[in-house]
Enzyme design. Structure first.
Site, short mmCIF file in Angstrom:
data_model
loop_
_atom_site.label_atom_id
_atom_site.label_comp_id
_atom_site.label_asym_id
_atom_site.label_seq_id
_atom_site.Cartn_x
_atom_site.Cartn_y
_atom_site.Cartn_z
N ASN A 53 29.09 -7.13 29.07
CA ASN A 53 29.79 -5.34 29.73
C ASN A 53 30.86 -5.20 30.81
O ASN A 53 30.57 -5.47 31.72
CB ASN A 53 28.29 -4.55 29.35
N LYS A 180 18.18 0.36 39.49
CA LYS A 180 19.38 0.91 40.06
C LYS A 180 19.92 2.11 39.24
O LYS A 180 19.41 1.93 38.21
CB LYS A 180 20.36 0.40 39.40
N LYS A 182 24.10 5.30 39.69
CA LYS A 182 24.71 5.49 39.18
C LYS A 182 25.28 6.14 40.45
O LYS A 182 24.36 7.24 40.48
CB LYS A 182 25.64 6.18 38.32
N ASP A 212 25.08 2.64 42.65
CA ASP A 212 26.05 1.60 42.66
C ASP A 212 27.64 2.47 42.31
O ASP A 212 27.38 3.95 41.46
CB ASP A 212 25.83 0.89 40.78
N GLU A 238 25.94 -0.93 46.52
CA GLU A 238 27.29 -1.56 44.90
C GLU A 238 28.73 -1.20 44.73
O GLU A 238 28.65 0.20 45.23
CB GLU A 238 26.56 -1.80 44.49
N GLU A 264 31.18 -8.08 40.46
CA GLU A 264 31.52 -7.79 39.09
C GLU A 264 32.52 -7.59 38.63
O GLU A 264 33.30 -8.10 37.96
CB GLU A 264 30.36 -6.76 38.76
N ASP A 291 29.57 -12.29 38.15
CA ASP A 291 28.95 -12.31 36.63
C ASP A 291 29.22 -13.87 36.15
O ASP A 291 31.34 -14.05 35.44
CB ASP A 291 29.31 -11.16 35.56
N HIS A 321 26.09 -9.72 38.27
CA HIS A 321 25.97 -8.42 37.16
C HIS A 321 25.79 -8.58 35.56
O HIS A 321 25.96 -10.07 35.65
CB HIS A 321 27.23 -7.89 37.08
N GLU A 340 20.50 -8.93 36.84
CA GLU A 340 20.62 -7.83 36.56
C GLU A 340 19.67 -7.57 35.29
O GLU A 340 19.21 -8.68 34.89
CB GLU A 340 21.76 -7.38 36.46
O1 OAA Z 1 28.61 0.59 34.51
C1 OAA Z 1 28.21 -0.12 34.52
O2 OAA Z 1 30.42 -0.70 34.30
C2 OAA Z 1 28.14 -1.48 35.27
C3 OAA Z 1 27.82 -1.77 36.36
O3 OAA Z 1 28.64 -1.89 37.36
C4 OAA Z 1 26.15 -2.62 36.85
O4 OAA Z 1 25.72 -3.12 36.01
O5 OAA Z 1 26.37 -3.24 38.24
MG MG Z 2 28.19 -2.66 39.18
#
Ligand code: OAA
Ligand code: MG
Length: 388
Positions: A53, A180, A182, A212, A238, A264, A291, A321, A340
């Site tokens: 992703n 984790k 955001k 993150d 992150e 990532e 990743d 990732h 992850e």
């Molecule tokens: O929200 C995303 O793009 C995924 C991401 O950063 C992660 O898995 O660390």
């Molecule tokens: Mg990330």
């Protein structure tokens, strides 16, 4: 072995959530089936690949450059000295006539094929991929299971602090010990409230939480948030600034005492080497998240691990990732620090086998031959539909 046909498709892995930088309303990915001439139990062996992703599908590049090169190659160009399928030699074929640099443009396409080739090679040997990788590239003694953390804590319309806490409790109930979330998609005071709400769920232990930023912060904001969160002793902070802003990362690492993680959105050996040369990353505490599926596959990831070792880094400081089954095998075989996991997100490609159980924050890659996507019923149905 010969590959007799390749079948490519694009599928949605979309959702309504967002991080500090993007939403996932249009997220999709490439899926690939490589059908071989090896027949087992009356059926041809098929290798499957998909992209992780965060990057959109690479179907056009696959169809216009990578697959034609594989198709036009002499069959022996894809084999090793024992006549077995060699993902590394096939990688060289795919990269013929490609200039250096500009890795993000094609690293996803090559990564999808590299994954399918490794799936096929392990299936031809009749072993799970972690065993094949450990025997071919590792020390023959893979880890039995792998540390995994639950990634979530996204922003979503109407999502309250209680919703965030419930989400995190769900991860703990599912067997995860580290989670984790955001940050960077709200202002500092709201993000601090969100962080403290999650630390409450973790019994007050900030070392079980990662945050993150998805590359959103400029240097000033990176330092401001860093100074506000250093006291929580988080597991990691992150992708704080732009993934290619190595100077920002280096300055942050002089100021922020606790671990930093990034990588990532680095898609090649050369990008990862620049991070190590110029990004101020500290081998005693920081983490590299390259990743393999997004960055030219396992063939390139092995070069990244070699580079890291030459710079004094342990493979245990790598936690890829992506939350997919391919990296889970790689992590077990090459003794990474973990992998992850996104419980329930990025379906049908994301996550591990349907039967996989997370216990005390660890999970095993499973013993089906190859990557074992046949053990993900919904995804396997889609993959089978590719080649009939
Ligand atoms: O929200 C995303 O793009 C995924 C991401 O950063 C992660 O898995 O660390
Ligand atoms: Mg990330």
């Amino acid at each position: 072995m010969r590959i007799v046909s390749a079948h490519v498709g694009t599928i949605p892995i979309s959702s309504s959530m967002r991080n500090a930088y993007i939403d996932f309303s249009r997220m999709d990915c490439t899926i690939l089936a490589l059908v071989s001439d090896v027949v087992v139990d009356g059926r041809p062996l098929v290798g499957y690949g998909f992209n992780s992703n965060g990057r959109y599908n690479a179907t056009a590049i696959l169809n216009e450059r990578m697959l034609p090169r594989l198709r036009e190659a002499a069959p022996e160009d894809l084999l090793d000295e024992n006549g077995e399928l060699s993902p590394a030699r096939a990688w060289d074929v795919m990269m013929r006539n490609e200039k250096p640099g500009g890795h993000g443009e094609r690293s996803v396409a090559v990564g999808v094929v590299d994954m399918a080739l490794h799936d096929l090679a392990a299936k031809a040997a009749g072993v799970p991929l972690y065993r094949w990788i450990s025997d071919h590239y590792g020390d023959g003694d893979p880890d039995g299971d792998v540390f995994v953390y639950a990634a979530g804590g996204y922003y979503a319309p109407g999502k309250t602090l209680e919703d965030l806490q419930d989400e995190m409790r769900g991860f703990l109930d599912a067997g995860y010990e580290v989670v984790k979330m955001k940050i960077g998609g709200a202002d500092l005071s709201e993000d601090l409230r969100r962080i403290e709400a999650v630390i409450d769920v973790l019994g007050g232990d900030g070392s079980r939480l990662m945050v993150d930023v998805n590359g959103k912060f400029d240097l000033r904001t990176a330092l401001e948030y860093g100074r506000a969160i250093d006291r929580y002793g988080l597991f990691w902070y992150e992708e704080v600034g732009d993934p290619l802003d190595y100077a920002l990362n280096a300055t942050l690492s002089e100021d922020y005492r606790n671990p930093i993680a990034t990588g990532e959105n680095l898609f090649s050996l050369q990008d990862a080497r620049n991070l190590i040369r110029y990004g101020g990353m500290r081998p005693d505490r920081d983490f590299v998240q390259v990743d393999p599926a997004l960055s030219y596959g396992l063939t390139e990831y092995r070069r990244v691990l070699d580079m890291l070792a030459r710079h004094g880094w342990s493979s245990r400081r790598c936690i890829p990732h992506g939350g997919h089954q391919f990296s889970l095998h790689i992590a077990a075989a090459l003794k990474l620090g973990g992998n992850e996991s996104y419980p329930g997100e990025f379906q049908p490609t994301g996550g591990f086998a349907d039967e996989a159980v997370v216990t005390r924050g660890r999970v095993a890659p499973g013993d089906l031959p190859g990557i074992g996507l046949e053990g993900k019923a919904k995804f396997y149905e889609v993959l089978r539909g590719l080649h009939g």
